[in-house]
Each structure stands twice: as C-alpha cells, then as structure tokens.
Design an enzyme around this catalytic site. Structure first.
Site, short mmCIF file in Angstrom:
data_model
loop_
_atom_site.label_atom_id
_atom_site.label_comp_id
_atom_site.label_asym_id
_atom_site.label_seq_id
_atom_site.Cartn_x
_atom_site.Cartn_y
_atom_site.Cartn_z
CG HIS A 187 -2.39 -0.98 0.64
ND1 HIS A 187 -3.17 -0.43 0.65
CD2 HIS A 187 -2.14 -2.38 1.07
CE1 HIS A 187 -3.93 -1.37 0.91
NE2 HIS A 187 -3.30 -2.46 1.31
CE LYS A 244 -5.42 14.25 -0.29
NZ LYS A 244 -6.44 12.61 -0.85
NE ARG A 245 -3.11 9.91 9.86
CZ ARG A 245 -3.05 9.30 10.63
NH1 ARG A 245 -3.83 8.66 10.77
NH2 ARG A 245 -2.15 9.70 11.27
CE LYS A 266 -1.91 11.16 2.91
NZ LYS A 266 -2.72 10.05 1.85
CB THR A 322 -10.15 5.02 -0.95
OG1 THR A 322 -9.17 5.71 -0.13
CG2 THR A 322 -9.29 4.16 -1.15
CE LYS A 376 -13.38 6.32 0.72
NZ LYS A 376 -12.81 6.35 2.31
C1 26V Z 1 2.32 2.09 8.46
C2 26V Z 1 2.26 1.60 9.46
C3 26V Z 1 4.23 1.49 10.47
C4 26V Z 1 3.52 1.69 11.75
C5 26V Z 1 2.83 2.26 12.09
C6 26V Z 1 1.43 2.20 11.89
C7 26V Z 1 1.93 2.15 10.73
C8 26V Z 1 0.08 2.93 9.58
C9 26V Z 1 0.20 2.32 8.30
C10 26V Z 1 1.63 1.84 7.49
C11 26V Z 1 1.62 2.03 5.88
C12 26V Z 1 0.39 3.00 5.59
C13 26V Z 1 -0.55 2.65 4.25
C14 26V Z 1 -1.36 3.45 3.98
O1 26V Z 1 -2.23 3.68 4.58
N1 26V Z 1 -1.54 3.59 2.63
C15 26V Z 1 -2.68 3.90 1.63
O2 26V Z 1 -3.73 2.74 1.25
C16 26V Z 1 -4.33 3.54 0.98
C17 26V Z 1 -5.48 2.00 0.21
O3 26V Z 1 -4.49 1.31 -0.57
C18 26V Z 1 -4.11 4.33 -0.45
O4 26V Z 1 -5.30 4.87 -1.31
C19 26V Z 1 -3.23 5.13 -0.16
O5 26V Z 1 -3.14 6.36 -1.86
C20 26V Z 1 -2.05 4.81 0.16
O6 26V Z 1 -1.35 5.74 0.83
#
Ligand code: 26V
Length: 809
Positions: free
Chosen positions: A358, A546-547, A552, A654, A658
């Site tokens: 992701h 978004k975050r 971004k 995503t 929306k």
């Molecule tokens: C990494 C970590 C590292 C440790 C702490 C907690 C944590 C939580 C999440 C992540 C990776 C997050 C990756 C992510 O959210 N990617 C997003 O995924 C969406 C669904 O596929 C996508 O639409 C977004 O573009 C993408 O940034």
C-alpha cells in the site's frame, strides 16, 4: 432469503421492547435515547447473527473456499445506518421508532465512530468487508480490538493535541464475545532443537502466555445472503495474580503481568506511512497473526479435516506488511504442531498467502531489528532465518557471484528483517493498489523479485463502498440517479454510466446543482453546530481531506491560498468568485512538520478573518477531528477535490473516488488512482497539473533544486516572503526555510516545482466555476457517471478471480 424485509415494523417494535426490558429493565417510554440505540443495535445484531448462521451452513455444505483478510486496521466508522440500509429495514425501523418518539437519525447520532484505523489502508479494509458480503463471498476479517481507536484531535491555538478515543461504551454493543474461540499466544522464552530418528524435534519453553479473546462483529451485504465477520482479538492476562506481592503491599508489581499482557490491545498506533520500530507494535502484530492463524487452522480442521487441503479452502490475505509474520507463524503451526515437513509446509504456505503493498514511501517499509525478533519470538526468528537461508541458497545457484542483487532480495540484511521481502517470498501473488502504483513497485522496490517471478505481480485498483459513500451519505443524489437510470447502480455501480445520457438534460443539470447546494447547506450547518464555524454555502467548496502528510502536499494548497490572499491584500476590492478552502486532517502525534502545517493553516485562517472584505471572498476552514462520519458529510458537499500529491507517492487514494462519485471535480496530479480516474472521465472533465511520476524521478535523479523556481517566479517569491512575515502575529519562516534551504533536501516533495502549474490550474478551475455554471454541472455529471469502476464490489471481484480463486456462493 436474501434480505430481512420479511421483518415487519410490529416485530421490530417487539424486538426493541424486548431488549429494553431484558437488558435495561425499562419500558420504551422510560428508556433513554442511548438505551434505545443499544436495544436497536442488539436487535440488528440478532438478525445478522441468524443470517450469518444460515450462510455458514451454505458455505459448509458447498465446501466453499473462504478468504481471511488480516489487517492491523479497520476504519469502520458507524455501523447502524449501513446495516439497516443494507438489510432493507429502514422503513420498518423508522415506523417502529416513531412509536417511541424517536427517529433513526437520532439513533445514528448516538453511535461513536469505530476508528480502528489511521486512514486509507484501514478504510479500504472496511469497504472490502461490505463488498465481500454483498458479493456473497465467505469472508472473515481479523484485527485487534483496540480499547482506544485513533486519537481525537483537538486544535489548541493552532496546535494539534491528541485525546484518547474511548469508543467502547457505545461501540461494544456491536461485538459478540466468542469465548469458544479463545487461544493462547506465546512470547519470549527459549527454543531447543534435537534430531531424532523422527526428524528434528523443536521444543519451545520458558515463554510468557497471553490469552486472545475473540469478539465478532457482523457486517451485512446489500440484499445478499452473506454476512462478513470481523473478528477482533483482545489480549488478556492468564498468569496467576501474585497474591504474595499484593499482601506485601507491592500493588504495582502484583499487577505487572496483567498490565504487560493487556497493553497489547490497548491502543492503535497513531502513525501511518511512518514506520515505528517499537517492541509493543511487534507484539501487536504477532498477537494478531498467531491468534488468527490458530483460529483458521482449528476451524479448517473441524470443517474439512486435513491441513493439506488448506490452500483449496482458504485464501489468507496480508494487508500491507504488518501481518507478514503470518508466514512464519503458519510454518510453525504446520511443522511444530501438525507434523508437516518443511517442504510440504512451505508449499501450503505459499499457495495460501497473498500480499497487497500500500505504499512505496521508504519510511513506511517495515524492518525489525533481528535481535528484537530473536528475543520476543525465538521460534519465529528461527523459521525466518531458515526461509531466508533456503531462498538465498537458491539464488546463489541461479545467480552466482551477484552479491548485491541477492542482498537486495534477502529477508535479513545488516541485522534487519525486511517484512516486505518476507511478504513477497511467502506469497503467491503480490499486488499494488492502482495501475500506476503496481507498475512502480515492479520497477522500483520489488524490481528484483519481479525479475524472478514476473507472474507473481498484479494490480487491483482500489474501490470504495459506494453504497455508504453515495447511497447513504447522499440520498438526494441517489434519488436523482434512481429517477434517471433506475436503482440498478446500487448493486451494480457500473450502471452509473447510464447517467451520461443526461449530460445535456438541462432539468437534470439543474437538479444536480440544487442537490449540491443542499449538501453544502447541510455541511455548513454541521460545521457551525460542531465547531461554531461560519461557512457561506454560496461560495465554492474546495476541499482537501486526508491524513496530514508532506507527500500529500497540503502545503502546496496553502501556498496557492497565500498567493490569493496577498493579491487581495493589495486589492481588497478586486472582483473574484468567493471560495472556501476546507481542510480536514489528522497528523501522526510525533510528526512535527505535519503539525506545523496544521498550525499554518489555522493561523492563516485567523489572519484572513481580520479583513472582513477579504474574508467574504476567501475563507479558510480547518475542520477539527476529521473522521469517517465527518467525511460522509463532507464529500457530498464538495465541489473541488484536491488530489495533489507528488506524482509517484500516493499509492492510490480512495478519498479521490468518494469525491468523484459525489460529483466534485478533481484538481490533481497524475498520481495513484487519479490516473485511472482521468482515463475514465476524460481529460476534459478533470483538472490535471504538475510533474508526472517519471518526470519527478528524472528531476530527482538530476538533483532537485527548489531555489531555481524561486528565482524565476515572482508569485512564488511573494509566497515565501509572506510566509516569513507570517500570519496572526507569527512568522512561518520555518516553512520558507523548509521550501528553500531545508536539509538534506529543500522542498523534498517539490511544492515549488509544481506551484506554477498548480496555481494556473486553480485559476482555470475557479474561473469555470464562476462563469460557466452549466458546464460545471455537466462535468460534475460526467464524473458521477464515470465513477462506477471505483466501486469496491469491482475490486473484490478482481481479488476473488485473480488472486484468491474464490467463488461467490
Ligand atoms: C505504516 C505504519 C508503520 C508503523 C506504524 C503504523 C503504520 C500504519 C500504516 C502504515 C502504512 C500505511 C500505508 C497506507 O495507508 N497506504 C494507503 O493505502 C491506501 C489504500 O490502499 C491508499 O489509497 C493510499 O494511497 C495509501 O497511502
């Protein structure tokens, strides 16, 4: 039976009254709104449980394959409205509640968001559960029952502070405890290996045990037979309470074991796209996968017998690398507890797992220090080493002497364990989440693996639960669609394309514009009620939600606003179309740069307010505590959707989908799913600007120099100067430095490089909005009509066919 329409309002009324009397000892007249809310949830839960049991029987009798979706995050939001809508019980409940003097809306507002996720990754998982149920696929999601979800955001003088998210008091009523599914997860200790005539015998001892308790949540599909189950694990201490310590008055130490165990499911990590190598996070990950795999194996044995059949009956999905320890854990369970040889176990493992990537952001690619895994999970460490030894041996034979190539693919390197490499090696399929992203992973982070196994790599473009994001959150638009094209799109989003025929129908365009106005007014009312914000619904709503993240580029958005503001300060009487820039975003708690951007936005907003004449034309709004429920109100009210990440960085997005399905026009870079959105809707109906991903790469490789843009663009220079002078009494020279002189690289996400084309495109967008209302509505209609392929129903069909080999029952 495929929906619960057979339940009458009388029956519903009795169901609710029964729950009120049994669980709260009150009559409907005496009950508080909260009690009625809970009674209603319990009644819905009963209906779902019964449906689930029916479907379970069907699955078993047809020997249906199941998918198990492992994910550290499920960003569910609220559930009551979704379930009642999907079950087709809206009218029955509304009528029943009328007799209690309540409306369904009253009850929906009682429900807290289940915020068990950070952003896109977790929301996608939630949308997929809905689509799986609707498509009649047997599916189970696994995650952790965090006591605290994603923090509540409070902005104090422009600075984000985090408050605990206590969701269980109103959220727990959805959960059914399954004591029969509890299991033990083991940490620490030692491993002893011994060869005998029966092969290698591994003994694991000295471990600490934590109990995993299952809580099930049912998620209904739309007019379908299936119900998805989300099984959430809670950690509980089982070691004996130390009475001796307690008697000696050492209360703290007597509670230590309990605390150590239960902290595992205490709180969701509030970071996304930022790797944090914390021991507790590792424990959470192993806790999730160990409990889930024990559960999958037990159920499989119980239903179908031999584990050699596992790949036929089960597809296990690793959502991002966070659950990647599932790979060595299944090896352990097959070998140590079920007597399989290494080779047989490995064949089962690789035929069962699939993995979705992701993100390509380097800081989000998980690695663990080898000695941490060795200490916390000694047996798992051994297995990872052995997987890697065999894999690297193979490579040595095929590519003799190619140290660098092999080291890049190795799971273990420099004392670090690379979870992405483990995930690719242990899975039979690996996918990215948009066409562009899937290409990028093949050519960059996974290029070596792609050379080894080209067929392993595939794409599944993300999708959204369009029933939640269109039908439920925008009933007004839904009604217009039904009038024009019938209601087929509800179950088959591809039918939205029929709406295209109405692109020149003036009365439809007029209604579309009126609906947008209604949604804007509703949002303005909500923002006032929630935060005391005054928003003029006749201004253009330009939204970035978004975050909060550098990549971004909320900062690029701000730079355009700063530029517009400077112009208006020079000429407050200028005639411009009034616009409201709305932001909604949480920043990871330790991410200072992101918090500084929030502060800049808030201070800029305050500063503008000091000039009423300008404020009328240029309003900036920061929505506090952006979450799923707010998004459901915001997306339908939006006219311009900001999707302006640096090309190559946003895996898919995503939110972009929306906004699109609600008729907003996108201003965006050719990044993530924006690329496919622009193909679907045509370049005439979307505003694309900025460097493309390959150009970004090029510029980066040649050495990016942001001051070059500063030197040749007057407007950009004015923006930098304005930031240094500051807003609301505070200089933002830190931002100016970040853009111009930051180290190791100034302006790492190239806001300066894209500024000119972004501001020019913004100007074009707003001119169109002001001067060509009908054309705008037409473009909006085209976007809605082209958004059908971005339904999660379509994504899930692709996963089922190309990755899981799963049949709809
Ligand atoms: C990494 C970590 C590292 C440790 C702490 C907690 C944590 C939580 C999440 C992540 C990776 C997050 C990756 C992510 O959210 N990617 C997003 O995924 C969406 C669904 O596929 C996508 O639409 C977004 O573009 C993408 O940034």
């Amino acid at each position: 039976m495929n929906n619960a329409k057979s339940v009458t309002d009388k029956e519903v009324q009795q169901l609710i009254a029964g729950k009120l009397s049994r669980y709260f000892g009150v009559t409907p007249k005496e009950a508080s709104v909260d009690q009625v809310y809970k009674a209603v949830v319990m009644s819905v839960r009963d209906i779902l449980l019964e449906k689930r049991q029916q479907f379970h029987k069907v699955t078993k009798s047809k020997k249906g394959k199941r998918v198990y979706y492992l994910c550290m995050e499920f960003l569910l939001g609220r559930s009551l409205k979704n379930n009642i809508y999907n079950l087709g019980l809206g009218e029955a409940y509304a009528t029943a509640l009328k007799n209690f003097g309540l409306t369904l809306e009253d009850l929906y507002e009682q429900e807290p968001d289940a915020g068990l996720g950070n952003g896109g990754l977790g929301r996608l998982a939630a949308c997929f559960m809905d689509a799986l149920a609707t498509g009649n696929y047997p599916a189970m999601g696994y995650s952790i029952r965090y006591d605290y979800g994603l923090f509540k955001q409070k902005i104090v003088d422009g600075w984000q502070t985090e408050l605990p998210d206590v969701w269980l008091p109103g959220g727990e009523v959805w959960l059914t405890q399954r004591s029969d599914k509890s299991c033990i997860v083991k940490f620490d200790g030692w491993v002893h290996e011994e060869w005998s005539e029966n092969g290698l015998k591994v003994t694991y001892g000295g471990y600490k045990e934590v109990e995993a308790i299952a809580y099930d949540m049912m998620i209904s599909g739309k007019d379908s037979d299936a119900v998805s189950v989300l099984r959430l694990w809670r950690a509980r201490n089982i070691s004996k309470f130390d009475m001796k310590l307690f008697s000696q008055g050492d209360y703290i130490r007597s509670m230590q074991a309990e605390n150590e165990a239960e902290v595992i499911s205490k709180v969701l990590y509030p970071a996304d796209d930022h790797y944090e190598g914390k021991s507790l996070r590792l424990k959470q990950q192993y806790f999730l996968v160990s409990a889930s795999l024990q559960n999958i194996i037990n159920d499989h044995k119980h239903r179908y017998g031999p584990l050699s059949l596992l790949p036929q009956q089960a597809a296990i999905h690793i959502n991002d690398t966070h659950p990647a320890l599932a790979i060595p854990e299944l090896m352990r369970l097959l070998m140590d507890e079920n007597g399989f040889t290494w080779d047989d176990a490995w064949n089962i493992v690789t035929a069962t797992f699939a993995y979705t990537n992701h993100t390509v952001m380097a800081e989000a690619l998980e690695t663990w220090q080898e000695d941490l895994i060795a200490r916390r999970l000694p047996r798992i460490h051994m297995i990872i080493k052995e997987i890697n030894r065999r894999f690297c041996n193979d490579l040595w034979e095929r590519f003799p002497g190619q140290h660098k190539f092999i080291d890049g693919l190795s799971i273990i390197s420099n004392g670090q364990i690379k979870m992405a490499n483990l995930s690719v090696i242990g899975s039979h399929k690996v996918n990215g989440v948009s066409a562009l992203h899937s290409d990028i992973i093949k050519n960059s982070i996974f290029n070596g693996f792609y050379q080894l196994w080209p067929d392993k790599f595939t794409n599944v473009t993300n999708g959204i639960a369009h029933r939640r994001w269109l039908c439920q959150s925008n009933p007004e638009l839904c009604e217009l669609l039904c009038d024009c094209i019938g209601d087929g799109f509800v179950k088959n989003a591809a039918e939205l394309s029929k709406f295209k025929k109405f692109a020149s129908d003036k009365s439809v365009l007029k209604r579309l514009a009126e609906i947008k106005q209604i949604k804007k007014q509703q949002f303005a009312d909500y923002a006032f009620k929630k935060q005391g914000l005054v928003i003029d619904p006749s201004t253009c709503f330009d939204v970035q939600a978004k975050r909060m993240h550098e990549y971004k580029r909320q900062l690029l958005n701000v730079m355009n606003i700063v530029s517009l503001y400077s112009d208006l300060l020079d000429n407050p009487d200028a005639v411009v179309a009034p616009q409201t820039f709305i932001f909604g975003a949480k920043a990871a708690s330790g991410y200072t740069m992101a918090k500084q951007i929030i502060k800049l936005i808030c201070y800029l907003a305050e500063d503008i307010k000091k000039h009423p004449k300008i404020h009328e034309k240029l309003n900036v709004v920061y929505m506090e505590d952006y979450n799923v429920t707010m998004a459901e109100k915001l997306m339908p009210a939006s006219e311009v959707s900001e999707q302006i990440s640096l090309a190559g960085k946003e895996a898919s997005g995503t939110g972009n989908m929306k906004f699109m399905i609600n008729g907003a026009l996108t201003i965006g870079t050719l990044d993530g799913a924006n690329v496919e959105m622009s193909e679907a809707v045509g370049l005439d109906n979307i505003f694309i600007f900025g460097l493309r991903a390959d150009e970004v790469e090029d510029v980066w490789n040649k050495g990016y120099n942001s001051s070059q843009h500063y030197n040749k663009n007057d407007r950009l220079r004015r923006v930098i100067e304005a930031l240094i002078r500051g807003y609301n009494g505070e200089s933002f020279a830190n931002m100016a430095n970040y853009l111009l002189t930051g180290t190791p690289v100034a302006d790492p996400y190239m806001c300066m490089a894209d500024f000119e084309s972004y501001t020019a495109t913004q100007k074009q967008v707003k001119a169109l909005y002001a001067n060509e209302k009908e054309r705008w509505a037409k473009m909006s209609l085209q976007n809605i009509a082209a958004s059908g392929i971005f339904s999660a129903d379509r994504s899930i069909k692709e996963y089922a066919a190309n990755i899981w080999n799963l049949k709809s029952l």
